[in-house]
Design a protein around this motif. Structure first.
Motif, PDB file in Angstrom:
ATOM      1  N   SER A   1       0.806  -1.230   0.000  1.00 42.85           N
ATOM      2  CA  SER A   1       0.000   0.000   0.000  1.00 42.85           C
ATOM      3  C   SER A   1       0.836   1.275   0.000  1.00 42.85           C
ATOM      4  O   SER A   1       0.349   2.326  -0.383  1.00 42.85           O
ATOM      5  CB  SER A   1      -0.934   0.015   1.207  1.00 42.85           C
ATOM      6  OG  SER A   1      -0.173   0.030   2.403  1.00 42.85           O
ATOM      7  N   GLN A   2       2.099   1.180   0.388  1.00 44.80           N
ATOM      8  CA  GLN A   2       2.902   2.404   0.389  1.00 44.80           C
ATOM      9  C   GLN A   2       3.100   2.938  -1.036  1.00 44.80           C
ATOM     10  O   GLN A   2       3.248   4.134  -1.246  1.00 44.80           O
ATOM     11  CB  GLN A   2       4.259   2.181   1.065  1.00 44.80           C
ATOM     12  CG  GLN A   2       5.195   1.319   0.233  1.00 44.80           C
ATOM     13  CD  GLN A   2       6.450   0.894   0.983  1.00 44.80           C
ATOM     14  OE1 GLN A   2       6.490  -0.159   1.603  1.00 44.80           O
ATOM     15  NE2 GLN A   2       7.467   1.735   0.908  1.00 44.80           N
ATOM     16  N   CYS A   3       3.088   2.047  -2.011  1.00 46.85           N
ATOM     17  CA  CYS A   3       3.299   2.480  -3.401  1.00 46.85           C
ATOM     18  C   CYS A   3       2.043   2.360  -4.276  1.00 46.85           C
ATOM     19  O   CYS A   3       1.902   3.086  -5.246  1.00 46.85           O
ATOM     20  CB  CYS A   3       4.400   1.656  -4.058  1.00 46.85           C
ATOM     21  SG  CYS A   3       6.000   1.814  -3.259  1.00 46.85           S
ATOM     22  N   HIS A   4       1.164   1.398  -3.954  1.00 49.09           N
ATOM     23  CA  HIS A   4      -0.012   1.179  -4.807  1.00 49.09           C
ATOM     24  C   HIS A   4      -1.264   1.721  -4.135  1.00 49.09           C
ATOM     25  O   HIS A   4      -1.865   1.054  -3.297  1.00 49.09           O
ATOM     26  CB  HIS A   4      -0.179  -0.315  -5.108  1.00 49.09           C
ATOM     27  CG  HIS A   4       0.923  -0.863  -5.978  1.00 49.09           C
ATOM     28  ND1 HIS A   4       0.980  -0.640  -7.335  1.00 49.09           N
ATOM     29  CD2 HIS A   4       2.021  -1.607  -5.670  1.00 49.09           C
ATOM     30  CE1 HIS A   4       2.052  -1.230  -7.837  1.00 49.09           C
ATOM     31  NE2 HIS A   4       2.713  -1.821  -6.851  1.00 49.09           N
ATOM     32  N   LEU A   5      -1.651   2.944  -4.498  1.00 46.29           N
ATOM     33  CA  LEU A   5      -2.833   3.576  -3.909  1.00 46.29           C
ATOM     34  C   LEU A   5      -4.082   3.219  -4.714  1.00 46.29           C
ATOM     35  O   LEU A   5      -3.987   2.802  -5.870  1.00 46.29           O
ATOM     36  CB  LEU A   5      -2.648   5.090  -3.884  1.00 46.29           C
ATOM     37  CG  LEU A   5      -1.407   5.615  -3.158  1.00 46.29           C
ATOM     38  CD1 LEU A   5      -1.451   7.134  -3.085  1.00 46.29           C
ATOM     39  CD2 LEU A   5      -1.270   5.026  -1.758  1.00 46.29           C
TER      40      LEU A   5
END
Ligand code: HEC
Ligand code: HEC
Length: 196
Positions: free
Chosen positions: A128-132
């Motif tokens: 989730s830090q990169c794929h919103l």
């Protein structure tokens, strides 16, 4: 003379009004893409093509340039790479804007609630830090491409491609995370992204 040119002007106007087909004979922006991705980017007619509706323009451009320069290979659908190789930078920018502006929808695929719940946890921990989410206000600034609402068949294929080298892992950080998921985790993630 005047009458003739007036007549010409009228007949020109009449032609344009009566034959809107003339304007339509100009190739549409999405010609060359729409057979696979649709005009709306939901790829409803081609279930093997990824959904690109509502994908930020910057991610669309990056992906296309990755196919163009070989960082992503189209072994499964060579026509995709072939097409973007022959598309101008300007057209790519316009296409990216067009598809980014389309409404993202659920992939409408069946999913398992329990698996989706497990996938949500894995996503929160590793991805989730990169794929919103596509509707997150910061999605265009995120490093990764939105995955929610993407088709399972494409997600499995893309993940497989990073693992077997048909796609370069552009970020070591993602490669690191992918090492931490096994095939059961991937199924859970696929179910979670389908639950969007
Ligand atoms: C013959 C079908 C086909 C055509 C034509 C085609 N694509 Fe694709 N597209 C695909 C497939 C299949 C993939 C996944 C390919 C892969 O990674 O091996 C893909 C991948 C993509 C991706 C990456 C999506 C992601 O989530 O990373 C973008 C963006 C894209 N296409 C845009 C376009 C545009 C713009 C055009 C027209 C200039 C186009 N495509 C033409 C089938 C097609
Ligand atoms: C450090 C940031 C980062 C992390 C963490 C990360 N990714 Fe990515 N991911 C990226 C980037 C950047 C790309 C685009 C790479 C490319 O263009 O091929 C990408 C691409 C993808 C794609 C291809 C999407 C598409 O539309 O083609 C999938 C699938 C994916 N990641 C899944 C995951 C999963 C699952 C996790 C967690 C286990 C994860 N990623 C963790 C940065 C990240």
């Amino acid at each position: 003379m005047r009458t003739i040119s007036t007549i010409h002007r009228y007949s020109f106007v009449a032609l344009c009004v009566l034959l809107p087909g003339l304007a339509a004979s100009e190739p549409a922006l999405t010609t060359g893409c729409q057979d696979c991705h649709g005009v709306d980017g939901l790829a409803a007619e081609n279930l093997d093509a990824p959904v690109i509706a509502g994908m930020p323009a910057v991610h669309i451009e990056e992906a296309i340039y990755a196919y163009r320069d070989g960082a992503r290979q189209c072994r499964y659908e060579p026509l995709m790479c072939e097409t973007v190789l022959h598309t101008s930078d300007e057209r790519i920018a316009n296409l990216a804007e067009h598809y980014a502006a389309q409404k993202r929808d659920s992939s409408k695929e069946d999913y398992d609630e329990a698996l989706a719940a497990r996938g949500e946890k894995i996503h929160a921990k590793l991805c989730s830090q990169c794929h919103l989410k596509p509707d997150d206000p910061a999605v265009a600034d995120a490093l990764g491409i939105p995955l929610h609402g993407q088709r399972g068949v494409y997600l499995r294929y893309a993940l497989q491609s990073y693992q077997d080298g048909r796609r370069e892992n552009l970020l070591d950080a993602m490669a690191e995370k992918l090492k931490q998921v096994d095939s059961d985790d991937i199924e859970a993630l696929v179910n979670y992204y389908a639950s969007y």
